[in-house]
Motif scaffolding. Structure first.
Motif, PDB file in Angstrom:
ATOM      1  N   SER A 107     -45.562  -2.544 -12.172  1.00 41.37           N
ATOM      2  CA  SER A 107     -46.971  -2.238 -12.400  1.00 41.37           C
ATOM      3  C   SER A 107     -47.451  -2.715 -13.774  1.00 41.37           C
ATOM      4  O   SER A 107     -48.648  -2.840 -14.003  1.00 41.37           O
ATOM      5  N   ARG A 108     -46.516  -2.995 -14.684  1.00 38.22           N
ATOM      6  CA  ARG A 108     -46.910  -3.540 -15.991  1.00 38.22           C
ATOM      7  C   ARG A 108     -47.572  -4.900 -15.834  1.00 38.22           C
ATOM      8  O   ARG A 108     -48.513  -5.218 -16.556  1.00 38.22           O
ATOM      9  N   LEU A 109     -47.061  -5.702 -14.919  1.00 33.01           N
ATOM     10  CA  LEU A 109     -47.657  -7.017 -14.668  1.00 33.01           C
ATOM     11  C   LEU A 109     -49.110  -6.859 -14.225  1.00 33.01           C
ATOM     12  O   LEU A 109     -49.992  -7.576 -14.700  1.00 33.01           O
ATOM     13  N   LEU A 110     -49.348  -5.915 -13.352  1.00 29.83           N
ATOM     14  CA  LEU A 110     -50.703  -5.623 -12.889  1.00 29.83           C
ATOM     15  C   LEU A 110     -51.593  -5.227 -14.064  1.00 29.83           C
ATOM     16  O   LEU A 110     -52.698  -5.743 -14.233  1.00 29.83           O
ATOM     17  N   LEU A 111     -51.098  -4.339 -14.897  1.00 30.73           N
ATOM     18  CA  LEU A 111     -51.849  -3.864 -16.058  1.00 30.73           C
ATOM     19  C   LEU A 111     -52.147  -5.001 -17.032  1.00 30.73           C
ATOM     20  O   LEU A 111     -53.291  -5.178 -17.474  1.00 30.73           O
ATOM     21  N   TRP A 112     -51.137  -5.798 -17.373  1.00 31.26           N
ATOM     22  CA  TRP A 112     -51.323  -6.887 -18.334  1.00 31.26           C
ATOM     23  C   TRP A 112     -52.259  -7.964 -17.797  1.00 31.26           C
ATOM     24  O   TRP A 112     -53.064  -8.526 -18.540  1.00 31.26           O
ATOM     25  N   ALA A 113     -52.159  -8.257 -16.508  1.00 33.39           N
ATOM     26  CA  ALA A 113     -53.067  -9.245 -15.911  1.00 33.39           C
ATOM     27  C   ALA A 113     -54.504  -8.734 -15.952  1.00 33.39           C
ATOM     28  O   ALA A 113     -55.435  -9.485 -16.277  1.00 33.39           O
ATOM     29  N   ALA A 114     -54.695  -7.451 -15.645  1.00 33.27           N
ATOM     30  CA  ALA A 114     -56.041  -6.868 -15.679  1.00 33.27           C
ATOM     31  C   ALA A 114     -56.589  -6.862 -17.101  1.00 33.27           C
ATOM     32  O   ALA A 114     -57.749  -7.233 -17.337  1.00 33.27           O
TER      33      ALA A 114
END
Length: 156
Positions: free
Chosen positions: A3-10
């Motif tokens: 979910s970090r990838l999702l957060l960083w992309a957002a």
């Protein structure tokens, strides 16, 4: 954690969108006149979008503004919940983050200004495109397209 990838992309999509709008609209002052970047392919042209993409559903009412904010937030939360409940690929998480970050970038504009700041205009091959858009729109489109392509399901 995936979910970090999702957060960083957002966060990246949101920041890039907001920084680009600030620079082009407030520093470069595109509202005072068009800025030819690579004419006619890329021109910075000021626009205020009170509707959705390509000026659809334009409305000056405060109700329309808040309905569009609500829809954007609902879509962002829906995509977030869907991605957190499934086991998407890293690419799908990245694409979902771009979509969410772009949507939230446009939400901030609607809250602050009452409309979305647009400044990108692209024309080509003798076709004069009258529409303007912003990087949030690019992130929303690319993110949605990527989620369709990379949802992790095998074709039947």
């Amino acid at each position: 954690m995936r979910s970090r990838l999702l957060l960083w992309a957002a966060l990246a999509a949101f920041a890039i969108d907001q920084i680009s709008k600030y620079l082009v609209v407030h520093v470069m002052r595109v509202a005072e006149g068009n800025i030819d970047v690579l004419p006619p392919l890329l021109v910075f042209k000021y626009g205020e979008n009170r509707g959705i993409n390509f000026g659809l559903f334009q409305g000056d009412s405060d109700t329309a503004r808040w309905v569009l904010i609500g829809i954007s937030l609902a879509v962002s939360v829906g995509v977030l919940i869907w991605l957190l409940r499934t086991v998407p690929s890293k690419l799908a998480l990245f694409c979902g983050g771009m979509l969410i970050g772009g949507a939230l970038g446009n939400v901030v504009d609607r809250v602050l200004y009452g409309y979305v700041l647009d400044f990108l205009n692209m024309s080509c091959c003798g076709i004069n495109n009258p529409f303007v858009f912003n990087l949030a729109d690019v992130f929303i489109f690319a993110g949605a397209f990527g989620l369709v392509l990379f949802d992790g399901k095998k074709p039947s």
